[in-house]
Scaffold this motif. Structure first.
Motif, PDB file in Angstrom:
ATOM      1  N   ASP A  63      53.981  43.912  11.386  1.00 46.66           N
ATOM      2  CA  ASP A  63      53.132  43.758  10.197  1.00 46.66           C
ATOM      3  C   ASP A  63      53.708  44.536   9.023  1.00 46.66           C
ATOM      4  O   ASP A  63      53.731  44.045   7.886  1.00 46.66           O
ATOM      5  CB  ASP A  63      51.706  44.218  10.479  1.00 46.66           C
ATOM      6  CG  ASP A  63      50.943  43.259  11.390  1.00 46.66           C
ATOM      7  OD1 ASP A  63      51.407  42.112  11.589  1.00 46.66           O
ATOM      8  OD2 ASP A  63      49.887  43.677  11.914  1.00 46.66           O
ATOM      9  N   SER A 120      58.084  32.975  21.036  1.00 53.62           N
ATOM     10  CA  SER A 120      57.434  34.094  20.371  1.00 53.62           C
ATOM     11  C   SER A 120      56.167  33.627  19.672  1.00 53.62           C
ATOM     12  O   SER A 120      55.927  32.424  19.534  1.00 53.62           O
ATOM     13  CB  SER A 120      58.381  34.730  19.353  1.00 53.62           C
ATOM     14  OG  SER A 120      58.655  33.830  18.290  1.00 53.62           O
ATOM     15  N   ASP A 121      55.392  34.592  19.192  1.00 49.20           N
ATOM     16  CA  ASP A 121      54.223  34.226  18.395  1.00 49.20           C
ATOM     17  C   ASP A 121      54.669  33.876  16.977  1.00 49.20           C
ATOM     18  O   ASP A 121      55.873  33.886  16.678  1.00 49.20           O
ATOM     19  CB  ASP A 121      53.158  35.328  18.439  1.00 49.20           C
ATOM     20  CG  ASP A 121      53.563  36.634  17.782  1.00 49.20           C
ATOM     21  OD1 ASP A 121      54.514  36.651  16.974  1.00 49.20           O
ATOM     22  OD2 ASP A 121      52.920  37.662  18.056  1.00 49.20           O
ATOM     23  N   GLU A 122      53.710  33.591  16.099  1.00 47.55           N
ATOM     24  CA  GLU A 122      54.045  33.138  14.741  1.00 47.55           C
ATOM     25  C   GLU A 122      54.744  34.219  13.918  1.00 47.55           C
ATOM     26  O   GLU A 122      55.384  33.927  12.924  1.00 47.55           O
ATOM     27  CB  GLU A 122      52.788  32.644  14.013  1.00 47.55           C
ATOM     28  CG  GLU A 122      51.763  33.717  13.705  1.00 47.55           C
ATOM     29  CD  GLU A 122      50.876  34.099  14.896  1.00 47.55           C
ATOM     30  OE1 GLU A 122      50.131  35.090  14.762  1.00 47.55           O
ATOM     31  OE2 GLU A 122      50.919  33.442  15.951  1.00 47.55           O
ATOM     32  N   ARG A 123      54.659  35.473  14.352  1.00 48.40           N
ATOM     33  CA  ARG A 123      55.329  36.570  13.643  1.00 48.40           C
ATOM     34  C   ARG A 123      56.694  36.900  14.240  1.00 48.40           C
ATOM     35  O   ARG A 123      57.393  37.771  13.751  1.00 48.40           O
ATOM     36  CB  ARG A 123      54.448  37.814  13.646  1.00 48.40           C
ATOM     37  CG  ARG A 123      53.153  37.586  12.880  1.00 48.40           C
ATOM     38  CD  ARG A 123      52.224  38.784  12.961  1.00 48.40           C
ATOM     39  NE  ARG A 123      51.905  39.062  14.361  1.00 48.40           N
ATOM     40  CZ  ARG A 123      51.569  40.267  14.835  1.00 48.40           C
ATOM     41  NH1 ARG A 123      51.505  41.301  14.042  1.00 48.40           N
ATOM     42  NH2 ARG A 123      51.277  40.423  16.102  1.00 48.40           N
ATOM     43  N   GLY A 124      57.056  36.229  15.312  1.00 47.20           N
ATOM     44  CA  GLY A 124      58.361  36.446  15.930  1.00 47.20           C
ATOM     45  C   GLY A 124      58.370  37.462  17.049  1.00 47.20           C
ATOM     46  O   GLY A 124      59.433  37.854  17.518  1.00 47.20           O
ATOM     47  N   SER A 162      64.340  30.335  17.133  1.00 48.73           N
ATOM     48  CA  SER A 162      63.420  29.247  17.486  1.00 48.73           C
ATOM     49  C   SER A 162      62.739  29.589  18.812  1.00 48.73           C
ATOM     50  O   SER A 162      63.238  30.409  19.592  1.00 48.73           O
ATOM     51  CB  SER A 162      64.186  27.928  17.626  1.00 48.73           C
ATOM     52  OG  SER A 162      64.965  27.928  18.808  1.00 48.73           O
ATOM     53  N   ASP A 163      61.631  28.925  19.064  1.00 47.60           N
ATOM     54  CA  ASP A 163      60.930  29.151  20.328  1.00 47.60           C
ATOM     55  C   ASP A 163      61.734  28.631  21.516  1.00 47.60           C
ATOM     56  O   ASP A 163      61.498  29.048  22.650  1.00 47.60           O
ATOM     57  CB  ASP A 163      59.541  28.513  20.293  1.00 47.60           C
ATOM     58  CG  ASP A 163      58.576  29.325  19.443  1.00 47.60           C
ATOM     59  OD1 ASP A 163      58.799  30.538  19.269  1.00 47.60           O
ATOM     60  OD2 ASP A 163      57.590  28.750  18.948  1.00 47.60           O
ATOM     61  N   GLU A 178      61.560  38.948   7.141  1.00 48.36           N
ATOM     62  CA  GLU A 178      61.218  37.841   8.051  1.00 48.36           C
ATOM     63  C   GLU A 178      61.543  38.269   9.478  1.00 48.36           C
ATOM     64  O   GLU A 178      62.680  38.658   9.774  1.00 48.36           O
ATOM     65  CB  GLU A 178      61.999  36.586   7.696  1.00 48.36           C
ATOM     66  CG  GLU A 178      61.777  35.431   8.640  1.00 48.36           C
ATOM     67  CD  GLU A 178      60.308  35.055   8.814  1.00 48.36           C
ATOM     68  OE1 GLU A 178      59.863  34.937   9.974  1.00 48.36           O
ATOM     69  OE2 GLU A 178      59.615  34.898   7.792  1.00 48.36           O
ATOM     70  N   LYS A 213      60.654  36.294  12.296  1.00 47.33           N
ATOM     71  CA  LYS A 213      60.780  35.153  13.222  1.00 47.33           C
ATOM     72  C   LYS A 213      62.083  34.456  12.861  1.00 47.33           C
ATOM     73  O   LYS A 213      62.127  33.547  12.050  1.00 47.33           O
ATOM     74  CB  LYS A 213      59.598  34.200  13.131  1.00 47.33           C
ATOM     75  CG  LYS A 213      59.655  33.113  14.210  1.00 47.33           C
ATOM     76  CD  LYS A 213      58.326  32.374  14.311  1.00 47.33           C
ATOM     77  CE  LYS A 213      58.369  31.250  15.322  1.00 47.33           C
ATOM     78  NZ  LYS A 213      58.436  31.673  16.709  1.00 47.33           N
ATOM     79  N   ARG A 254      56.903  42.710   7.743  1.00 46.16           N
ATOM     80  CA  ARG A 254      56.534  41.502   7.014  1.00 46.16           C
ATOM     81  C   ARG A 254      55.894  41.843   5.666  1.00 46.16           C
ATOM     82  O   ARG A 254      56.116  41.157   4.682  1.00 46.16           O
ATOM     83  CB  ARG A 254      55.640  40.619   7.871  1.00 46.16           C
ATOM     84  CG  ARG A 254      56.428  40.054   9.086  1.00 46.16           C
ATOM     85  CD  ARG A 254      55.563  39.309  10.062  1.00 46.16           C
ATOM     86  NE  ARG A 254      54.967  38.109   9.504  1.00 46.16           N
ATOM     87  CZ  ARG A 254      55.537  36.909   9.451  1.00 46.16           C
ATOM     88  NH1 ARG A 254      56.765  36.758   9.926  1.00 46.16           N
ATOM     89  NH2 ARG A 254      54.897  35.883   8.957  1.00 46.16           N
ATOM     90  N   ASP A 306      53.129  45.410  17.125  1.00 45.76           N
ATOM     91  CA  ASP A 306      52.331  44.633  16.174  1.00 45.76           C
ATOM     92  C   ASP A 306      52.286  45.317  14.814  1.00 45.76           C
ATOM     93  O   ASP A 306      52.467  44.674  13.778  1.00 45.76           O
ATOM     94  CB  ASP A 306      50.932  44.394  16.722  1.00 45.76           C
ATOM     95  CG  ASP A 306      50.957  43.471  17.929  1.00 45.76           C
ATOM     96  OD1 ASP A 306      51.151  42.263  17.739  1.00 45.76           O
ATOM     97  OD2 ASP A 306      50.819  43.971  19.057  1.00 45.76           O
TER      98      ASP A 306
END
Length: 129
Positions: free
Chosen positions: A79, A98-102, A92-93, A87, A89, A82, A75
């Motif tokens: 962070d 993945s979560d919104e951060r990839g 694609s899911d 980037e 992420k 980013r 995490d």
């Protein structure tokens, strides 16, 4: 054993723009990057190893992960990336949920991991060790 030794072995990969690669690996990621006598980049790793990065006019990004960076805290690493404008992420899911951060959570099936690309399109990963 083979006729060649493993001492001094190193990996390498191509990019389409050596200056963009130098800026990304040195400035954005904060790695120890030197330019050798042939104009190639040498990424020095804390483990003592190195990675050769060379320009190739007809470069095609690798269709696989070329570098994996183990981290203590996925995490915090994501962070940080980013915050540096990277980037994380990139899939694609449908490919990798993945979560919104990839971040793909291993949940006992493997490590928590997130992928990103260098300016040449090569795929790199951070994974929780």
């Amino acid at each position: 054993m083979t006729a060649f030794g493993v001492d001094g072995a190193f990996s390498g990969f191509s990019v389409d723009d050596i200056d963009a690669a130098r800026a990304f690996y040195a400035d954005t990621l904060g790695l120890d990057v030197e330019t050798n006598a042939m104009g190639f980049l040498e990424i020095r790793l804390a483990s003592g190893g190195g990675i050769l990065v060379y320009a190739k006019p007809d470069h095609v990004p690798a269709g696989f992960t070329i570098l994996n960076f183990p981290v203590d805290d996925i995490d915090a690493a994501v962070d940080d990336l980013r915050g540096r404008g990277v980037e994380t992420k990139i899939y694609s899911d449908d490919e990798f949920p993945s979560d919104e951060r990839g971040i793909v959570r291993g949940e006992g099936r493997g490590p928590d991991i997130a992928w990103f690309r260098d300016p040449a399109g090569n795929v790199i990963a951070v994974l929780e060790a």
